[in-house]
Design a protein around this motif. Sequence first.
Motif, PDB file in Angstrom:
ATOM      1  N   ASP A  43       0.815  -1.220   0.000  1.00 54.62           N
ATOM      2  CA  ASP A  43       0.000   0.000   0.000  1.00 54.62           C
ATOM      3  C   ASP A  43       0.845   1.265   0.000  1.00 54.62           C
ATOM      4  O   ASP A  43       0.314   2.368  -0.024  1.00 54.62           O
ATOM      5  CB  ASP A  43      -0.997  -0.007   1.163  1.00 54.62           C
ATOM      6  CG  ASP A  43      -0.301  -0.035   2.505  1.00 54.62           C
ATOM      7  OD1 ASP A  43       0.814  -0.595   2.556  1.00 54.62           O
ATOM      8  OD2 ASP A  43      -0.847   0.498   3.477  1.00 54.62           O
ATOM      9  N   TYR A  46       2.079   3.084  -4.376  1.00 56.94           N
ATOM     10  CA  TYR A  46       1.462   4.163  -5.155  1.00 56.94           C
ATOM     11  C   TYR A  46       1.272   5.408  -4.310  1.00 56.94           C
ATOM     12  O   TYR A  46       0.504   6.279  -4.648  1.00 56.94           O
ATOM     13  CB  TYR A  46       0.107   3.701  -5.693  1.00 56.94           C
ATOM     14  CG  TYR A  46       0.215   2.639  -6.749  1.00 56.94           C
ATOM     15  CD1 TYR A  46       0.512   2.984  -8.066  1.00 56.94           C
ATOM     16  CD2 TYR A  46       0.020   1.302  -6.446  1.00 56.94           C
ATOM     17  CE1 TYR A  46       0.608   2.023  -9.046  1.00 56.94           C
ATOM     18  CE2 TYR A  46       0.111   0.335  -7.424  1.00 56.94           C
ATOM     19  CZ  TYR A  46       0.397   0.704  -8.727  1.00 56.94           C
ATOM     20  OH  TYR A  46       0.484  -0.253  -9.700  1.00 56.94           O
TER      21      TYR A  46
ATOM     22  N   LYS B 267      -4.874   3.037 -13.531  1.00 60.36           N
ATOM     23  CA  LYS B 267      -4.884   2.262 -12.297  1.00 60.36           C
ATOM     24  C   LYS B 267      -3.980   2.920 -11.253  1.00 60.36           C
ATOM     25  O   LYS B 267      -4.373   3.123 -10.106  1.00 60.36           O
ATOM     26  CB  LYS B 267      -4.380   0.847 -12.609  1.00 60.36           C
ATOM     27  CG  LYS B 267      -4.808  -0.190 -11.607  1.00 60.36           C
ATOM     28  CD  LYS B 267      -4.268  -1.557 -11.979  1.00 60.36           C
ATOM     29  CE  LYS B 267      -4.905  -2.129 -13.229  1.00 60.36           C
ATOM     30  NZ  LYS B 267      -4.554  -3.539 -13.459  1.00 60.36           N
ATOM     31  N   ALA B 268      -2.774   3.283 -11.689  1.00 64.94           N
ATOM     32  CA  ALA B 268      -1.829   3.910 -10.765  1.00 64.94           C
ATOM     33  C   ALA B 268      -2.374   5.234 -10.246  1.00 64.94           C
ATOM     34  O   ALA B 268      -2.262   5.542  -9.059  1.00 64.94           O
ATOM     35  CB  ALA B 268      -0.485   4.113 -11.458  1.00 64.94           C
ATOM     36  N   ILE B 271      -5.116   4.513  -7.665  1.00 57.50           N
ATOM     37  CA  ILE B 271      -4.578   3.992  -6.411  1.00 57.50           C
ATOM     38  C   ILE B 271      -3.903   5.099  -5.614  1.00 57.50           C
ATOM     39  O   ILE B 271      -4.054   5.197  -4.401  1.00 57.50           O
ATOM     40  CB  ILE B 271      -3.578   2.846  -6.684  1.00 57.50           C
ATOM     41  CG1 ILE B 271      -4.310   1.656  -7.305  1.00 57.50           C
ATOM     42  CG2 ILE B 271      -2.888   2.410  -5.396  1.00 57.50           C
ATOM     43  CD1 ILE B 271      -3.392   0.570  -7.797  1.00 57.50           C
ATOM     44  N   SER B 272      -3.167   5.969  -6.314  1.00 61.26           N
ATOM     45  CA  SER B 272      -2.459   7.009  -5.571  1.00 61.26           C
ATOM     46  C   SER B 272      -3.379   8.168  -5.204  1.00 61.26           C
ATOM     47  O   SER B 272      -2.936   9.124  -4.586  1.00 61.26           O
ATOM     48  CB  SER B 272      -1.261   7.502  -6.379  1.00 61.26           C
ATOM     49  OG  SER B 272      -1.680   7.892  -7.651  1.00 61.26           O
ATOM     50  N   ASN B 291      -3.418  -2.627  -2.992  1.00 60.69           N
ATOM     51  CA  ASN B 291      -2.476  -1.525  -3.149  1.00 60.69           C
ATOM     52  C   ASN B 291      -2.951  -0.244  -2.484  1.00 60.69           C
ATOM     53  O   ASN B 291      -2.149   0.613  -2.141  1.00 60.69           O
ATOM     54  CB  ASN B 291      -2.211  -1.272  -4.633  1.00 60.69           C
ATOM     55  CG  ASN B 291      -1.313  -2.331  -5.238  1.00 60.69           C
ATOM     56  OD1 ASN B 291      -0.220  -2.566  -4.751  1.00 60.69           O
ATOM     57  ND2 ASN B 291      -1.792  -2.990  -6.262  1.00 60.69           N
ATOM     58  N   ILE B 292      -4.271  -0.096  -2.330  1.00 64.51           N
ATOM     59  CA  ILE B 292      -4.786   1.116  -1.696  1.00 64.51           C
ATOM     60  C   ILE B 292      -4.671   1.012  -0.176  1.00 64.51           C
ATOM     61  O   ILE B 292      -4.418   1.999   0.507  1.00 64.51           O
ATOM     62  CB  ILE B 292      -6.250   1.367  -2.128  1.00 64.51           C
ATOM     63  CG1 ILE B 292      -6.281   1.779  -3.593  1.00 64.51           C
ATOM     64  CG2 ILE B 292      -6.896   2.440  -1.272  1.00 64.51           C
ATOM     65  CD1 ILE B 292      -7.645   1.731  -4.223  1.00 64.51           C
ATOM     66  N   GLY B 293      -4.786  -0.215   0.335  1.00 63.54           N
ATOM     67  CA  GLY B 293      -4.696  -0.386   1.786  1.00 63.54           C
ATOM     68  C   GLY B 293      -5.831   0.347   2.467  1.00 63.54           C
ATOM     69  O   GLY B 293      -6.966   0.333   1.983  1.00 63.54           O
ATOM     70  N   ARG B 295      -5.975   3.655   2.897  1.00 65.51           N
ATOM     71  CA  ARG B 295      -5.896   5.095   2.631  1.00 65.51           C
ATOM     72  C   ARG B 295      -7.256   5.668   2.283  1.00 65.51           C
ATOM     73  O   ARG B 295      -7.576   6.790   2.638  1.00 65.51           O
ATOM     74  CB  ARG B 295      -4.884   5.381   1.529  1.00 65.51           C
ATOM     75  CG  ARG B 295      -3.475   5.470   2.086  1.00 65.51           C
ATOM     76  CD  ARG B 295      -2.470   5.740   1.012  1.00 65.51           C
ATOM     77  NE  ARG B 295      -2.281   4.563   0.187  1.00 65.51           N
ATOM     78  CZ  ARG B 295      -2.296   4.593  -1.137  1.00 65.51           C
ATOM     79  NH1 ARG B 295      -2.513   5.718  -1.762  1.00 65.51           N
ATOM     80  NH2 ARG B 295      -2.113   3.492  -1.821  1.00 65.51           N
TER      81      ARG B 295
END
Lengths: 279, 446
Positions: A43, A46, B267-268, B271-272, B291-293, B295
């Motif tokens: 996580d 990004y 996608k990137a 996610i960011s 990937n986002i966890g 956040r």
Amino acid sequence: MRITTVQRRKLQNAGRFVLNIPLMLVILIPLLYTFSISVMPPDEIYNNHLIPTSVKFTNYVQAFTNPYYNFPRMILNSFVVSTTVMLGQMVTCSLAAFAFSFLEFKGKNLLFLAVLATMMVPGEVTIIANYLTMMRWGWLDSYRALIFPFLTSAMGVFLLRQYYLTFAKELYEAAKLDGCSNLRFLGSIVVPLSRPALGALGAYVFLNTWNQYMWPLLVTNSRNYRTVQIGISMLYDIDAVSLGLMMAGVVIVIVPSLSIFVFMNKQLINGLMSGAVKG
Amino acid sequence: MKKTLALILVGLLAVSFVFAAGSGEAAPAKAAGPVKITFWHSMGGVNGEAIAAMVNEFNTINEGKIEVTYEYQGTYDEGFAKLQASGGNYPCDIMQVYDIGTRYMIDSGWVLPMQTYIEKDKWDINQIEPNIAAYYTVDGTLYSMPFNSSTPLLYYNKTAFEEAGITKVPTNFDEIYEAAAKLRVMNADGSVKRYGFGMGNYGWFFEQWMGKQGLHYVNNNNGRGEQYATAVAFDSNGGGLAIAKVWDKVLKEGIAPYLNIGNNDAKAAFISGNIAMTLESTAALKSLLLNIGDRFEVGVGYFPNINKDDKGGVSVGGGSLWMLNTKDTRREDATWEFVKFMISPEQQAKWNAQTGYFPITVAAAETETFKKNIAEYPQFQVAIDQLHDTAPQYAGALLSIFPEARNVVESYIARLANRTIDAKGAVDGMARDINKALAEYNLVNY
């Protein structure tokens, strides 16, 4: 106050460092960032982090120990293939280059032009034809298929011939007068003197073979003969991207090729110096 | 130096021959022993691991009878190209091919339709989700077995939605424009900190929007009629222009940034947190969440309509399993057993849980694995609902040169983004290039 030679040299060195360190950083940052991603928790990747908050090597463990990816075997395969192709090209190209530079025979120029002409044909054009040949010979899925098509190259012949042309013709004539055979002349005089060129060729060929993707993908099927670049693509999926794992794969693949380059670099410099002293 | 060099060379050649000789033993055995079949697939990463686990389980169950070898063949495009180069030699028994390779596979003549075995085995075809089977059914024949199917979805940043006070998930582009305006966050210097919306320049979406408008992409009943497609239809039925105009508006008015060809940049960016809404496959849900966890929270909605009153639906993308016509009945029988195993409810539920592709078997919804997964990822229910809300007549086009057509569409959208062409010009250009490639293909192959 006068500056002594030692001081001047120190200053020059300092100047070089000041110039080179930013340059080095620019070149190294993508590599360092790759490494950084490979040890990051997913996580953070990004989240505009350059440096991970916690370092984990699970991606490496995964790539190395998961039998599905089988990285150790792929690294071995790439090493066997790249080294054999490299040595093979060094031998065949130096032999051909010797003929094209020292020997006199009918149609020499025409033949050399023909060799050069093969450089104009992009590899993509012949890839399918070569693949079908390999298939008909039953060579698919073997080291042979990965190695044999690359055992010589027009580029290598050209490179070495140009280098051999700089040798004094008298050297060859004198050796001949003393009863030296062509092969012996090549082995004991030409090759040792052309170590820089041979080294450059070797490094180039090794890296090229190491980085091959399309050909190994075509001619191999089982994981026993797959090479590292395919290993990296195995870590990628269009719908389930795991960047950390992929970057770990990239780092694993870069390390051996980088170390070969460092090793070859030393060879190159040694070769250059020995040439200078003898010449 | 010379001697060592020669020694090393000889040594390595010897080593290579030893290994090469070893490969001979791996060749398929004769009638004795288990039937050996080869499965080519294009799944990387965790999805590839899932394939490996399924195949291993099958091999354990069928020990001594059938042995399946799975071989990864690069991306869909690469595997497909490899098959095109060698297909006539039947290099494998079963292969995973992407959706847009369907027409080519049917035309190739290398294929044994699944329908043959479905009838031979009296296997109930209604076990397959009808809206998924529709894509791979031509003239009443199910050619390949759907395996990894997905549809596109609208993904949104739920946290940002709550902050902006948006309660309704956009269902069409008018609503997207409205929401995007509220979601946009500016920096002090007037530059955009977060866009409300962003989408990759992905040809798949173009195809989906044709279906969403209820219109055909190509002529001759969308390439599914008695005759193959001979020209595109999106230029004459206005569907293409409607899509190009949306692209034009989104980019020209700064509603979304241009996020390049393919879907990786979108996608990137999502996610960011640089865009608050995006379009992405259902199969990407798990990797997005990972990937986002924590956040921000992720919500999903139906793939948006181009026009407010569109009545069509989405079609499935992804891949399916093709049985090659090896003319070796023992191997073909074994392949069918393998196919049945891969689409069995338990395996499909596992596959769904691990990858995010739809379970293609209806009964998979009854399994514990599936129920557990949907409890963990409630967003996936939206994907299932969207699939059930579409209809078989929007199954999407079949086109022999689809991979090329997709590239053409993407390159013209890219030119639209560069302002070197307008919406009308982009659609005309797409139609011209695709028709030309199609005419050439048809001339050579039919």
